[in-house]
Design an enzyme around this catalytic site. Structure first.
Site, PDB file in Angstrom:
ATOM      1  N   GLY A  38      25.243 -23.748  16.568  1.00 51.14           N
ATOM      2  CA  GLY A  38      24.073 -24.187  17.154  1.00 51.14           C
ATOM      3  C   GLY A  38      24.397 -24.663  18.409  1.00 51.14           C
TER       4      GLY A  38
ATOM      5  CG  ASP B  21      24.863 -20.022  12.367  1.00 51.96           C
ATOM      6  OD1 ASP B  21      24.801 -21.004  12.890  1.00 51.96           O
ATOM      7  OD2 ASP B  21      23.800 -19.450  11.939  1.00 51.96           O
TER       8      ASP B  21
ATOM      9  CG  ASN C  72      26.578 -36.968  12.990  1.00 51.56           C
ATOM     10  OD1 ASN C  72      27.570 -37.585  12.748  1.00 51.56           O
ATOM     11  ND2 ASN C  72      26.005 -36.560  14.061  1.00 51.56           N
TER      12      ASN C  72
ATOM     13  CB  SER D 127      36.448 -44.481  21.326  1.00 52.90           C
ATOM     14  OG  SER D 127      36.608 -45.048  20.194  1.00 52.90           O
TER      15      SER D 127
ATOM     16  NE  ARG E   5      38.695 -44.026  26.479  1.00 48.96           N
ATOM     17  CZ  ARG E   5      38.951 -43.623  25.209  1.00 48.96           C
ATOM     18  NH1 ARG E   5      39.031 -44.439  24.279  1.00 48.96           N
ATOM     19  NH2 ARG E   5      38.545 -42.324  25.042  1.00 48.96           N
TER      20      ARG E   5
ATOM     21  CG  HIS F  16      29.706 -40.865  14.748  1.00 48.58           C
ATOM     22  ND1 HIS F  16      29.736 -41.184  15.945  1.00 48.58           N
ATOM     23  CD2 HIS F  16      29.176 -39.629  14.652  1.00 48.58           C
ATOM     24  CE1 HIS F  16      29.085 -40.384  16.594  1.00 48.58           C
ATOM     25  NE2 HIS F  16      28.565 -39.455  15.912  1.00 48.58           N
TER      26      HIS F  16
END
Length: 326
Positions: free
Chosen positions: A14, A37, A124, A153, A157, A180
């Site tokens: 994707g 996929d 996720n 992170s 920064r 996360h």
């Protein structure tokens, strides 16, 4: 003459998978790149499209579309597959059911096919899916890595750089720690600018930029991905490049320190979960987990984040347990 062929596979072509593939091809990170996929024709089309692009670059990466089982020969497999559903809030946890089903489908296939390389997972909710890959694969924990808070992170920064001004983000050391997701936090006690502790740097430059609103900086880093998603419907290039960076660091044995989601076995006082912490990333995957001595407030935030991740891991594992007697 013997030659080591660097092989990288990507599961899920994707937006994120394509961005990762583009970085791998055009930075010549791998000799062979395999795309897989559920829509095999889509994967084939992407492979052909990349083949068209390579002649115009210094890269000689060979790109192929293959069934997921054929990724077993890869050194590194990047996992960016996700259920195709509309995300209605900033919480990545709403993707868990669909992502868990995908993990339970593809990991046993790759285990049966004999995969012994390194997984890098961006799917996720990253920390929970990373732990599922670890449990299902039977691989050592060092070989199952989530991108975790690596991108967060970087965002932290950049936010700090913009507030203090005139300092390149790469000269700032700072980490978002934990999930996360919405429970992540900035480890301010370990932020440095050019090696100088941030508290000292801030005090010495108070006349230039005053006192920084750390809560605002942290919140901006925490939800920056959602701000992108609200505007374009996905995040793509940042996380895609992050996946490519992980692959390059592993293949080159870079021994670079980055935040990542790592399976805990007593580090930070926790086990039975994967969570975002600094690691040393090299040819064997996680070469070392860096233990930060968190202050009391940060440790409390870490425990709350870990408790949340553990709750969803335990719930997901229980839902997929075989009934007694089977």
């Amino acid at each position: 003459m013997s030659k080591t062929i660097r092989k990288v596979g990507i599961v899920g072509i994707g937006n994120v998978g394509k961005a990762a593939a583009s970085a791998i091809v055009h930075e010549n990170i791998a000799d062979e790149l395999y795309l897989s996929d559920i829509d095999s024709e889509r994967a084939l089309g992407e492979a052909w499209d990349f083949a068209d692009s390579i002649e115009l670059t210094p890269s000689r990466t060979r790109v192929s579309a293959v069934p997921v089982e054929e990724l077993a020969a890869c050194d590194v497999i990047l996992v960016s597959v996700t259920e195709r559903k509309k995300v209605i809030s900033s919480s990545r946890l709403e993707l868990l059911k669909g992502s868990a089903a995908i993990a339970y489908d593809i990991v046993p296939k790759l285990k049966k096919a004999g995969f012994q390389g390194i997984y890098v997972i961006a799917t996720n909710p990253c920390d929970i899916i990373t732990y599922l890959f670890y449990k299902l694969s039977g691989l050592p924990r060092k070989q199952v890595i989530g991108t975790g808070t690596a991108l967060d992170s970087m965002r932290l920064r950049r936010q700090i750089s913009e507030v203090i001004g005139s300092i390149d983000p790469r000269s700032i050391s700072a980490y978002m720690i934990g999930e996360h997701g919405d429970s992540q936090f900035a480890a301010w006690s370990h932020v440095t600018v050019g090696g100088k502790p941030f508290d000292e740097y801030e005090a010495e430059n108070a006349d230039r930029f005053g006192t920084i609103d750390r809560d605002n900086v942290e919140e901006a880093a925490r939800h920056f991905g959602w701000e992108i998603h609200k505007r374009k419907g996905n995040t793509q290039f940042g996380i895609g490049n992050q996946l490519a960076f992980f692959a390059k660091s592993i293949l080159n044995d870079a021994r670079v320190i980055t935040a990542a989601s790592a399976v805990q076995e007593g580090e930070y006082g926790r086990d039975g979960l994967s969570i975002g912490v600094p690691i040393v990333l090299g040819r064997n995957g996680i070469e070392e987990i860096i233990h930060l001595n968190l202050n009391e407030k940060e440790q409390k935030s870490f425990n709350a984040s870990a408790d949340l991740i553990k709750k969803y891991i335990d719930q997901t594992l229980a839902e997929h347990e075989e009934p007694a007697g089977r």
